[in-house]
Design a protein around this motif. Sequence first.
Motif, mmCIF file in Angstrom:
data_model
loop_
_atom_site.group_PDB
_atom_site.id
_atom_site.type_symbol
_atom_site.label_atom_id
_atom_site.label_comp_id
_atom_site.label_asym_id
_atom_site.label_seq_id
_atom_site.Cartn_x
_atom_site.Cartn_y
_atom_site.Cartn_z
ATOM 1 N N HIS A 119 -9.094 -13.946 -18.837
ATOM 2 C CA HIS A 119 -8.349 -13.275 -17.564
ATOM 3 C C HIS A 119 -9.809 -13.603 -16.615
ATOM 4 O O HIS A 119 -10.332 -12.564 -16.652
ATOM 5 C CB HIS A 119 -8.073 -12.036 -17.832
ATOM 6 N N VAL A 120 -9.547 -14.396 -15.589
ATOM 7 C CA VAL A 120 -10.629 -14.534 -14.607
ATOM 8 C C VAL A 120 -10.906 -13.574 -13.755
ATOM 9 O O VAL A 120 -12.012 -12.907 -13.218
ATOM 10 C CB VAL A 120 -10.745 -16.013 -13.969
ATOM 11 N N LEU A 121 -9.678 -13.210 -13.049
ATOM 12 C CA LEU A 121 -9.701 -12.245 -12.168
ATOM 13 C C LEU A 121 -8.329 -11.697 -11.459
ATOM 14 O O LEU A 121 -7.355 -12.629 -11.650
ATOM 15 C CB LEU A 121 -10.458 -12.897 -10.728
ATOM 16 N N ASP A 122 -8.266 -10.702 -10.591
ATOM 17 C CA ASP A 122 -7.206 -10.259 -10.002
ATOM 18 C C ASP A 122 -7.410 -10.307 -8.288
ATOM 19 O O ASP A 122 -8.339 -9.655 -8.132
ATOM 20 C CB ASP A 122 -6.535 -8.941 -10.405
ATOM 21 N N ALA A 123 -6.636 -10.847 -7.574
ATOM 22 C CA ALA A 123 -6.825 -10.918 -6.300
ATOM 23 C C ALA A 123 -6.084 -9.626 -5.746
ATOM 24 O O ALA A 123 -5.081 -9.560 -5.939
ATOM 25 C CB ALA A 123 -6.005 -12.160 -5.629
ATOM 26 N N GLU A 124 -6.988 -8.755 -5.330
ATOM 27 C CA GLU A 124 -6.336 -7.531 -4.822
ATOM 28 C C GLU A 124 -5.272 -7.726 -3.703
ATOM 29 O O GLU A 124 -5.455 -8.586 -2.852
ATOM 30 C CB GLU A 124 -7.642 -6.505 -3.934
ATOM 31 N N GLY A 125 -4.493 -6.869 -3.742
ATOM 32 C CA GLY A 125 -3.218 -6.963 -2.779
ATOM 33 C C GLY A 125 -3.104 -5.833 -1.790
ATOM 34 O O GLY A 125 -3.534 -4.532 -2.110
ATOM 35 N N LEU A 126 -2.467 -5.882 -0.577
ATOM 36 C CA LEU A 126 -2.421 -4.824 0.404
ATOM 37 C C LEU A 126 -1.137 -4.833 0.846
ATOM 38 O O LEU A 126 -0.415 -6.053 1.497
ATOM 39 C CB LEU A 126 -3.590 -5.038 1.372
ATOM 40 N N LEU A 127 -0.533 -3.746 1.054
ATOM 41 C CA LEU A 127 0.741 -3.446 1.811
ATOM 42 C C LEU A 127 0.457 -3.196 3.116
ATOM 43 O O LEU A 127 -0.268 -2.102 3.403
ATOM 44 C CB LEU A 127 1.868 -2.497 0.957
ATOM 45 N N VAL A 128 0.785 -3.843 4.111
ATOM 46 C CA VAL A 128 0.334 -3.858 5.592
ATOM 47 C C VAL A 128 1.944 -3.575 6.267
ATOM 48 O O VAL A 128 2.629 -4.368 6.067
ATOM 49 C CB VAL A 128 -0.547 -4.672 6.031
ATOM 50 N N VAL A 129 1.818 -2.990 7.352
ATOM 51 C CA VAL A 129 2.769 -2.837 8.464
ATOM 52 C C VAL A 129 2.394 -3.004 9.762
ATOM 53 O O VAL A 129 1.408 -2.952 10.020
ATOM 54 C CB VAL A 129 3.210 -1.462 8.308
ATOM 55 N N ASN A 130 3.495 -3.229 10.636
ATOM 56 C CA ASN A 130 3.157 -3.613 11.978
ATOM 57 C C ASN A 130 3.020 -2.134 12.377
ATOM 58 O O ASN A 130 3.488 -1.190 12.079
ATOM 59 C CB ASN A 130 4.415 -4.034 12.667
ATOM 60 N N PRO A 131 1.793 -2.042 13.319
ATOM 61 C CA PRO A 131 1.546 -0.537 13.746
ATOM 62 C C PRO A 131 2.484 0.461 14.584
ATOM 63 O O PRO A 131 2.462 1.600 14.743
ATOM 64 C CB PRO A 131 0.343 -0.725 14.572
ATOM 65 N N ALA A 132 3.520 -0.601 15.066
ATOM 66 C CA ALA A 132 4.486 0.206 15.724
ATOM 67 C C ALA A 132 5.530 0.814 14.716
ATOM 68 O O ALA A 132 6.331 1.864 15.168
ATOM 69 C CB ALA A 132 5.507 -0.589 16.657
ATOM 70 N N LEU A 133 5.519 0.431 13.593
ATOM 71 C CA LEU A 133 6.730 1.223 12.700
ATOM 72 C C LEU A 133 5.870 2.654 12.327
ATOM 73 O O LEU A 133 4.905 2.900 11.969
ATOM 74 C CB LEU A 133 6.581 0.483 11.224
ATOM 75 N N PRO A 134 6.676 3.680 12.261
ATOM 76 C CA PRO A 134 6.277 4.853 12.316
ATOM 77 C C PRO A 134 5.992 5.676 10.921
ATOM 78 O O PRO A 134 6.322 6.619 10.619
ATOM 79 C CB PRO A 134 7.311 5.877 13.082
ATOM 80 N N VAL A 135 5.142 5.018 10.061
ATOM 81 C CA VAL A 135 4.786 5.208 8.688
ATOM 82 C C VAL A 135 3.525 5.107 8.528
ATOM 83 O O VAL A 135 2.853 3.928 9.295
ATOM 84 C CB VAL A 135 5.739 4.561 7.739
ATOM 85 N N LYS A 136 2.953 5.866 7.798
ATOM 86 C CA LYS A 136 1.325 5.834 7.381
ATOM 87 C C LYS A 136 1.257 5.905 5.821
ATOM 88 O O LYS A 136 0.134 5.586 5.348
ATOM 89 C CB LYS A 136 0.497 7.024 8.373
ATOM 90 N N THR A 137 2.235 6.129 5.144
ATOM 91 C CA THR A 137 1.931 6.252 3.666
ATOM 92 C C THR A 137 3.139 5.669 3.227
ATOM 93 O O THR A 137 4.412 5.385 3.682
ATOM 94 C CB THR A 137 2.156 7.824 3.376
ATOM 95 N N VAL A 138 3.312 5.543 1.835
ATOM 96 C CA VAL A 138 4.160 4.903 1.002
ATOM 97 C C VAL A 138 5.621 6.021 0.842
ATOM 98 O O VAL A 138 6.574 5.436 1.150
ATOM 99 C CB VAL A 138 4.023 4.428 -0.384
ATOM 100 N N ALA A 139 5.205 7.148 0.791
ATOM 101 C CA ALA A 139 6.313 8.124 0.949
ATOM 102 C C ALA A 139 6.986 8.226 2.195
ATOM 103 O O ALA A 139 8.280 8.239 2.360
ATOM 104 C CB ALA A 139 5.825 9.597 0.698
ATOM 105 N N GLU A 140 6.071 8.018 3.254
ATOM 106 C CA GLU A 140 6.740 7.870 4.472
ATOM 107 C C GLU A 140 7.891 6.743 4.763
ATOM 108 O O GLU A 140 8.625 6.721 5.513
ATOM 109 C CB GLU A 140 6.021 8.004 5.825
ATOM 110 N N LEU A 141 7.100 5.515 4.392
ATOM 111 C CA LEU A 141 7.927 4.455 4.353
ATOM 112 C C LEU A 141 9.212 4.196 3.480
ATOM 113 O O LEU A 141 10.322 3.942 3.959
ATOM 114 C CB LEU A 141 6.966 3.102 3.792
ATOM 115 N N ILE A 142 9.164 4.829 2.315
ATOM 116 C CA ILE A 142 10.650 5.072 1.706
ATOM 117 C C ILE A 142 11.416 6.050 2.286
ATOM 118 O O ILE A 142 12.798 5.608 2.304
ATOM 119 C CB ILE A 142 10.321 5.716 0.244
ATOM 120 N N ALA A 143 10.892 7.103 2.811
ATOM 121 C CA ALA A 143 11.952 8.046 3.362
ATOM 122 C C ALA A 143 12.356 7.423 4.785
ATOM 123 O O ALA A 143 13.544 7.418 5.189
ATOM 124 C CB ALA A 143 11.016 9.251 3.835
#
Length: 321
Positions: A119-143
């Motif tokens: 297993h050579v590597l894992d490329a890290e992943g990131l969940l990003v949103v448009n700043p206009a979306l009114p969420v800052k956490t995963v919990a807020e995104l789900i809600a």
Amino acid sequence: MLKPLTALFAAAGLALSSLASAQAYPSKTIKIIVPFAVGGIADTFGRVIAQKLTETWGQPVVVENKGGAGGNIGADLVAKSPPDGYTLVIGNIGTHAVNPFLMKNMPYDPLKDFVPIAHVLDAEGLLVVNPALPVKTVAELIAYGKANPGKLSYASGGLGTTSHLAGELFKSMSGIDMVHVPYKGNSPAITDVMGGQAQMIFATMPTVIQQAKSGRLRAIATLGKTRAKAVPDVPTIGETLPGFDVANWIGMFAPAGTPREIVDRLNAEVQRIMRAPDVEARLETEGAKFVPTTPETFAAFQKAESAKWAAAIKAAGIKQE
């Protein structure tokens, strides 16, 4: 009695010949096939490994890019090569776990036609949103998603890509309804998320980290099991949705039947190379991390990944192409 004895001596001779060959390895040029275009992370670290092996072993180790069909063309070339350790492949989550469940008429079996080396590597992943979306956490995104069914959209680099599959896994685990917007590549997808045409993307770290740091995108969470060194204050999705883990992984494989002595030697060299200080620094720059494994633990990981994504693809109703 002569025939059984003759067969026994022949078998013993063959075993000794195989052992001698493995002990003499390498005695000629080794080819590492990268089944993708030049410049990607698989190509980058395939070349790092090739250079370091050349320096250590004194035999040329060369990289050949054989792209096409989601990596299947290059991987198939290696699957059908002699199992002698002189033709290897840098495979990934697509070529060695996902593709059989997305593509018809697969030319090889990722689990049966290869022996996992490391297993050579894992490329890290990131969940990003448009700043206009009114969420800052995963919990807020789900809600927000539950309060606005069908109004959220996520971009991806195309059908069956890791960014697509991560989005489908998030949908199924969170229970929210999101619209998938596929693009021909990650760059236009990321551009449209910044422009507001789509609201989020599950991307590899290097492709969005600068936009997140500049404020053009908002980082909500990382995709792997553990937090990323590059953004230590950003939580994982799994901290809110236990069990969520998307690893855009890369590994080294050889054709099935490659002698165990050669597999073990290659594994030891990959471990040494990927732990070198200059390579660790390069990994951090690329938003990736080394994952130390034995051939057995990497094989178990590959098998688990295949089962996981088979289930996720079936649940999402993604059709084979």
